[in-house]
Design a protein around this motif. Structure first.
Motif, mmCIF file in Angstrom:
data_model
loop_
_atom_site.group_PDB
_atom_site.id
_atom_site.type_symbol
_atom_site.label_atom_id
_atom_site.label_comp_id
_atom_site.label_asym_id
_atom_site.label_seq_id
_atom_site.Cartn_x
_atom_site.Cartn_y
_atom_site.Cartn_z
ATOM 1 N N ALA A 174 -28.309 -55.283 -9.393
ATOM 2 C CA ALA A 174 -29.364 -55.020 -10.373
ATOM 3 C C ALA A 174 -29.057 -55.708 -11.692
ATOM 4 C CB ALA A 174 -29.523 -53.517 -10.569
ATOM 5 N N LEU A 175 -27.808 -55.660 -12.125
ATOM 6 C CA LEU A 175 -27.423 -56.339 -13.375
ATOM 7 C C LEU A 175 -27.558 -57.853 -13.249
ATOM 8 C CD1 LEU A 175 -24.287 -54.212 -14.321
ATOM 9 C CD2 LEU A 175 -26.588 -54.061 -15.289
ATOM 10 N N PHE A 176 -27.134 -58.379 -12.096
ATOM 11 C CA PHE A 176 -27.255 -59.818 -11.872
ATOM 12 C C PHE A 176 -28.724 -60.241 -11.831
ATOM 13 C CE2 PHE A 176 -27.940 -63.222 -8.782
ATOM 14 C CZ PHE A 176 -27.193 -64.251 -9.345
ATOM 15 N N TYR A 177 -29.524 -59.467 -11.137
ATOM 16 C CA TYR A 177 -30.944 -59.805 -10.991
ATOM 17 C C TYR A 177 -31.663 -59.764 -12.326
ATOM 18 C CZ TYR A 177 -35.678 -59.712 -9.063
ATOM 19 O OH TYR A 177 -36.984 -59.997 -8.766
ATOM 20 N N SER A 178 -31.384 -58.726 -13.120
ATOM 21 C CA SER A 178 -32.059 -58.623 -14.416
ATOM 22 C C SER A 178 -31.572 -59.686 -15.397
ATOM 23 C CB SER A 178 -31.822 -57.228 -15.003
ATOM 24 O OG SER A 178 -30.435 -57.007 -15.210
ATOM 25 N N GLY A 179 -30.362 -60.192 -15.190
ATOM 26 C CA GLY A 179 -29.849 -61.218 -16.082
ATOM 27 C C GLY A 179 -30.406 -62.599 -15.821
ATOM 28 N N TYR A 180 -30.865 -62.846 -14.599
ATOM 29 C CA TYR A 180 -31.331 -64.187 -14.242
ATOM 30 C C TYR A 180 -32.812 -64.232 -13.871
ATOM 31 C CZ TYR A 180 -26.535 -65.834 -14.298
ATOM 32 O OH TYR A 180 -25.274 -66.180 -14.700
ATOM 33 N N ASN A 181 -33.509 -63.096 -13.967
ATOM 34 C CA ASN A 181 -34.950 -63.068 -13.736
ATOM 35 C C ASN A 181 -35.608 -62.468 -14.974
ATOM 36 O OD1 ASN A 181 -35.533 -63.706 -10.624
ATOM 37 N ND2 ASN A 181 -33.615 -62.582 -10.795
ATOM 38 N N HIS A 182 -36.425 -63.269 -15.631
ATOM 39 C CA HIS A 182 -36.957 -62.900 -16.934
ATOM 40 C C HIS A 182 -38.442 -62.568 -16.798
ATOM 41 C CE1 HIS A 182 -33.144 -64.540 -18.059
ATOM 42 N NE2 HIS A 182 -33.499 -65.751 -17.653
ATOM 43 N N PHE A 183 -38.728 -61.306 -16.620
ATOM 44 C CA PHE A 183 -40.107 -60.825 -16.641
ATOM 45 C C PHE A 183 -40.074 -59.392 -17.156
ATOM 46 C CE2 PHE A 183 -38.448 -59.877 -12.417
ATOM 47 C CZ PHE A 183 -38.776 -58.540 -12.237
ATOM 48 N N GLY A 184 -41.200 -58.909 -17.579
ATOM 49 C CA GLY A 184 -41.286 -57.567 -18.117
ATOM 50 C C GLY A 184 -41.533 -57.573 -19.618
ATOM 51 N N VAL A 185 -41.974 -56.424 -20.108
ATOM 52 C CA VAL A 185 -42.347 -56.315 -21.517
ATOM 53 C C VAL A 185 -41.461 -55.350 -22.290
ATOM 54 C CG1 VAL A 185 -44.751 -56.913 -21.061
ATOM 55 C CG2 VAL A 185 -44.047 -54.515 -20.946
ATOM 56 N N THR A 186 -40.572 -54.630 -21.590
ATOM 57 C CA THR A 186 -39.709 -53.649 -22.248
ATOM 58 C C THR A 186 -38.307 -54.223 -22.380
ATOM 59 O OG1 THR A 186 -41.005 -51.900 -21.171
ATOM 60 C CG2 THR A 186 -38.931 -51.254 -22.217
ATOM 61 N N ASN A 187 -37.982 -54.745 -23.557
ATOM 62 C CA ASN A 187 -36.681 -55.350 -23.780
ATOM 63 C C ASN A 187 -35.622 -54.274 -23.986
ATOM 64 O OD1 ASN A 187 -37.740 -57.972 -23.652
ATOM 65 N ND2 ASN A 187 -38.281 -57.927 -25.821
ATOM 66 N N LEU A 188 -34.492 -54.466 -23.331
ATOM 67 C CA LEU A 188 -33.385 -53.525 -23.446
ATOM 68 C C LEU A 188 -32.232 -54.094 -24.253
ATOM 69 C CD1 LEU A 188 -33.230 -52.132 -19.793
ATOM 70 C CD2 LEU A 188 -34.313 -51.083 -21.787
ATOM 71 N N ALA A 189 -31.853 -55.334 -23.984
ATOM 72 C CA ALA A 189 -30.710 -55.942 -24.661
ATOM 73 C C ALA A 189 -30.776 -57.447 -24.464
ATOM 74 C CB ALA A 189 -29.400 -55.377 -24.110
ATOM 75 N N VAL A 190 -29.784 -58.110 -25.006
ATOM 76 C CA VAL A 190 -29.647 -59.562 -24.855
ATOM 77 C C VAL A 190 -28.292 -59.824 -24.218
ATOM 78 C CG1 VAL A 190 -29.589 -61.784 -26.026
ATOM 79 C CG2 VAL A 190 -31.087 -59.966 -26.870
ATOM 80 N N ASN A 191 -28.275 -60.621 -23.123
ATOM 81 C CA ASN A 191 -27.006 -60.894 -22.455
ATOM 82 C C ASN A 191 -26.207 -61.968 -23.194
ATOM 83 O OD1 ASN A 191 -28.324 -63.247 -21.825
ATOM 84 N ND2 ASN A 191 -28.537 -62.809 -19.644
#
Length: 298
Positions: free
Chosen positions: A65-82
């Motif tokens: 999940a962490l890997f996927y969210s780090g390399y797939n950029h979609f969505g409108v709710t920002n959580l953090a910056v890697n």
């Protein structure tokens, strides 16, 4: 009464439905039901080994999940910056968890299938349709435990003469390991060729071949299939009514959960738990009969 004592066709129908459902469903409720049922049934079949295997999958789900969210950029709710400056969004993170959980559910269902479906069942199902495919599958399924046992014996024999994979310096260990691997591979190839020639000499691939089988499709199997297809029909109605749909891009949009949704959830849970419920009922019935027999004998 264990599920592996039922007709192989029933086993394949059940695992085909639950594996297809685990791959297709990404709605959180259905996903949680499939994960929990596959977890419980694998523990029921394989005990502590299944508990260790299932719990070991959880860190991989989180890492994916962490890997996927780090390399797939979609969505409108920002959580953090890697660390490379990309935005981590809630939608991508949840989508990664969903994909990882689906993969874990499939793996757990396959572990259950491995405990229930033996090589003789594969031969029974595919032998009449394609003898060559049946022969290939039976050799393949039997090969893994035999190769493991043969490798253990070869390793013990090599250690007895000072040529074990863990003996000597680094280069010697590498040579010893390559020698053991070469012996195992050579033995495996010779064994497969000998088995194939033996089966061909017995007319295994001839047309019109008949085969002995201990399996019969009786009333017990018919009853199970009727209940199974009844649950599958209700589940199909839920699919047609979009009860299994959810969007993660660009935002999480879940269809409204209604009282009718509980019917679809219950049908899916019953479908996944059918073999375990039947086994538990059979075990309790056997325990009561055994207790009654002991009391009558006393």
């Amino acid at each position: 009464m264990r599920f592996d004592s039922w007709n192989p066709a029933v086993n394949f129908i059940f695992f085909g439905i639950v594996v297809a459902s685990a791959v297709a469903f990404n709605q959180p409720v259905f996903l949680a039901i499939g994960y929990a049922c596959s977890f419980a049934y694998s523990v029921k079949l394989n005990g502590k080994r299944a508990v260790c295997f299932n719990l070991a999958l959880i860190p991989f789900i989180v890492l994916f999940a962490l890997f996927y969210s780090g390399y797939n950029h979609f969505g409108v709710t920002n959580l953090a910056v890697n660390f490379i400056g990309n935005q981590l969004t809630l939608e991508a993170l949840v989508s990664g968890f969903v994909i990882g959980t689906r993969a874990a559910s499939v793996l757990m269902w396959f572990s259950c299938m491995n405990a229930v479906v033996s090589s003789d069942k594969v031969v029974y199902l595919f032998g009449r349709v394609s003898p060559r495919l049946s022969l290939f599958l039976s050799i393949l399924l039997r090969m893994v435990p035999r190769v493991k046992e043969r490798a253990r014996k070869i390793g013990a024999a090599q250690r007895a003469i000072g040529r074990g994979a863990g003996q000597g310096g680094l280069l010697r260990r590498m040579r010893n390991g390559m020698r053991i691997a070469s012996i195992v591979i050579t033995w495996t190839m010779e064994s497969m060729i000998g088995t194939s020639d033996s089966m061909k000499s017995r007319g295994y691939t001839l047309r019109g071949r008949t085969a002995f089988s201990i399996y019969r499709f009786d009333y017990r199997d018919r009853s199970f299939v009727l209940v199974l297809f009844g649950c599958a029909a209700i589940l199909l109605m839920g699919i047609l009514l979009d009860q299994t749909c959810i969007l993660y891009d660009p935002e999480i949009i879940l269809n409204r959960i209604t009282p009718l949704s509980g019917v679809f959830y219950a049908a899916y849970a019953l479908l996944c738990l059918l073999p375990m419920l039947v086994q538990i009922m059979g075990e309790r019935r056997f325990a009561r009969q055994r207790k009654a027999g002991c009391e009558n004998g006393a």
